[in-house]
Design an enzyme around this catalytic site. Structure first.
Site, PDB file in Angstrom:
ATOM      1  N   CYS A 334      -6.131  -0.718  -3.647  1.00 41.32           N
ATOM      2  CA  CYS A 334      -5.566  -1.989  -3.183  1.00 41.32           C
ATOM      3  C   CYS A 334      -6.682  -3.017  -2.970  1.00 41.32           C
ATOM      4  O   CYS A 334      -7.284  -3.471  -3.927  1.00 41.32           O
ATOM      5  CB  CYS A 334      -4.715  -1.788  -1.930  1.00 41.32           C
ATOM      6  SG  CYS A 334      -3.567  -3.165  -1.621  1.00 41.32           S
ATOM      7  N   HIS A 422      -1.201   2.614  -2.664  1.00 43.74           N
ATOM      8  CA  HIS A 422      -1.517   3.486  -1.541  1.00 43.74           C
ATOM      9  C   HIS A 422      -0.691   4.769  -1.690  1.00 43.74           C
ATOM     10  O   HIS A 422       0.385   4.765  -2.286  1.00 43.74           O
ATOM     11  CB  HIS A 422      -1.144   2.821  -0.215  1.00 43.74           C
ATOM     12  CG  HIS A 422      -1.932   1.606   0.105  1.00 43.74           C
ATOM     13  ND1 HIS A 422      -3.282   1.635   0.352  1.00 43.74           N
ATOM     14  CD2 HIS A 422      -1.553   0.294   0.237  1.00 43.74           C
ATOM     15  CE1 HIS A 422      -3.709   0.412   0.617  1.00 43.74           C
ATOM     16  NE2 HIS A 422      -2.687  -0.417   0.543  1.00 43.74           N
TER      17      HIS A 422
END
Length: 484
Positions: A334, A422
């Site tokens: 991310c 994630h």
């Protein structure tokens, strides 16, 4: 029926895990129980099945309770972006920003949303086990409080106080908390738990009796330190609880270094790696540690641009570039992935001034565009034929500028990998295959143990261990019978 509130004498006193254990014990007794935290301040979050965002701790507590996580369980999530500004997630969706000066004066609308969520849960379940935030004795924050004693007063909740003996001064903390509360709040204190005790608790007995004599609060028990349990935390204090810098390391271990950004988020992404036998995971700000590791992880960040600036000031950006030149593995997740890209565009001023163009580390042929709309989604895909799932929480939209090998939703160029997902490393086959490849690439002899517990099974075992400890050392029945 209604609920109880588990409050703590401080942050990291153990409220989250006590609530997790209570939820599992209540479930064992056949109670339809749900967790609730009116306001959570954390950059460790999770996406629910309905696309809403809540704190990882409440997601874990819902798992312990055996219920589907929803935004009602954590209606207000504050995600610190700077020391003076937090991004508000209200009922699982973006809800603006909260400046430090507004913390005690601008929260009425948040309180209304939180209490409405509590009422929703109380109307549809037998029991609501609430978790407070920080300490209930922060009298400077009493005005507008809706997550500690303010919640307890509004919903007439008995309060169980948790004190952490591991950091020292637990008796003073328990008494000091009681002393700072006014009479109305003291009347709601039903008793206390001493948490994280090591040794023979008989030596505590005189002190606990004195606390009870002075305050009228009974002791519900002394919960021992439970080794080998490191479940989803919400505080920055809890990042890397499974590893402390300076601990002895088996030289045959696969060494994984995780950069501790100032605004690190979703650090739980590396928990699954740390659970693998023979994998040594260390969260660090030391460039030498980053250089020496077999694998370097750039995790998520709530403030990608400012953490990228910090990465350069710290000297770790130079380490990342050097590792790439040397063919040594780096993976960004991310925000960490976005830092590895060529440029970051911020047309609407999500993190910088509107129209800014920020130079990334340039190791992946990708351009990042900070969109005004936040992406919250569960994602699924494959890598080398392995089914992988994850979740997305970001404003950045990544576009490949040239051909590169795909890696989940992201790209892979030589030793540098990037993904916006994630949770991908929570998938056992994917994690073990990727780590085994990284080990071979590093010349490490480490290989995964095929008979080892998987990540989800390990988490479930930890929840059971916590619940067993609570039942063995705390008067759980007395606590659950407080619910009226």
């Amino acid at each position: 029926m209604t609920g109880i509130l588990v409050a703590g004498t401080s942050s990291d006193a153990g409220k989250s895990l006590v609530v997790t254990a209570l939820c599992r014990v209540a479930r064992r007794r056949g109670v339809d129980v749900v967790p609730f935290k009116a306001q959570n301040m954390s950059n460790n979050s999770m996406v629910c099945a309905d696309g809403s965002e809540i704190g990882r701790a409440q997601y874990l507590q819902a798992t312990a309770a055996g219920v589907t996580p929803t935004s009602a369980m954590n209606p207000v999530l504050l995600k610190p972006g700077t020391d003076r500004r937090s991004f508000v997630v209200l009922r699982g969706k973006p809800g603006g920003v909260l400046e430090a000066g507004e913390y005690t004066t601008g929260r009425r609308y948040l309180a209304e949303a939180a209490w409405a969520a509590y009422d929703e849960l109380a109307a549809s379940h037998d029991m609501v086990i609430c978790e407070g935030a920080g300490s209930p004795a922060e009298i400077n924050l009493r005005r507008g409080d809706y997550t500690n004693m303010g919640l307890a007063r509004a919903k007439n909740l008995p309060v169980v106080l948790v004190g952490d003996i591991d950091r020292g001064g637990v008796l003073a903390s328990l008494f000091g908390t009681w002393a700072l509360l006014d009479d109305d709040d003291r009347a709601l204190l039903a008793g206390y738990i001493v948490n994280k005790f090591r040794g023979d608790d008989a030596i505590l007995a005189p002190g606990l009796e004195e606390i009870t004599d002075r305050t009228g609060m009974p002791s519900f028990g002394v919960l021992p330190w439970v080794p080998g349990v490191w479940l989803d935390g919400e505080d920055a204090l809890e990042v890397g609880r499974w590893r402390h810098e300076g601990d002895a390391v088996d030289p045959s271990s696969l060494r994984v270094a995780v950069v501790r950004f100032p605004r690190i988020s979703n650090a739980t992404d590396v928990d699954a790696m740390a659970g693998e036998t023979g994998v040594d995971v260390q969260v660090t700000t030391n460039p030498d540690t980053c250089q020496a590791a077999d694998v370097l992880v750039l995790p998520g960040s709530r403030s990608t641009v400012s953490d990228l600036e910090w990465l350069r000031r710290s000297g770790i950006a130079d380490v990342v570039a050097r590792r790439a030149e040397q063919g040594r593995t780096v993976v960004g997740i991310c925000g960490g992935y976005q830092m590895l890209c060529r440029t970051i565009l911020d047309p609407d001023g999500q993190e910088t001034t509107p129209g800014s163009v920020v130079e990334g580390l340039g190791l992946l042929p990708v351009e990042v565009d900070f969109a005004a709309t936040k992406t919250l989604a569960l994602s699924h895909g494959t890598w080398r034929g392995i089914e992988v799932g994850g979740y997305e929480i970001h404003h950045g939209v990544c576009r490949s500028l040239e051909d590169a090998e795909a890696f989940l939703d992201g790209v892979h160029v030589g030793p540098v990998w990037g993904t916006m997902w994630h949770g991908a490393f929570e998938h056992d086959e994917f994690r073990r295959t990727w780590l085994a490849d990284a080990a071979r690439h590093a010349g490490s002899s480490w290989r995964p143990h095929s008979d080892e517990l998987g990540y989800q099974a390990r988490r479930e075992a930890m929840i059971e261990t916590l619940a067993d400890a609570l039942e063995a050392h705390v008067d759980v029945d007395r606590i659950l019978h407080l619910v009226r």
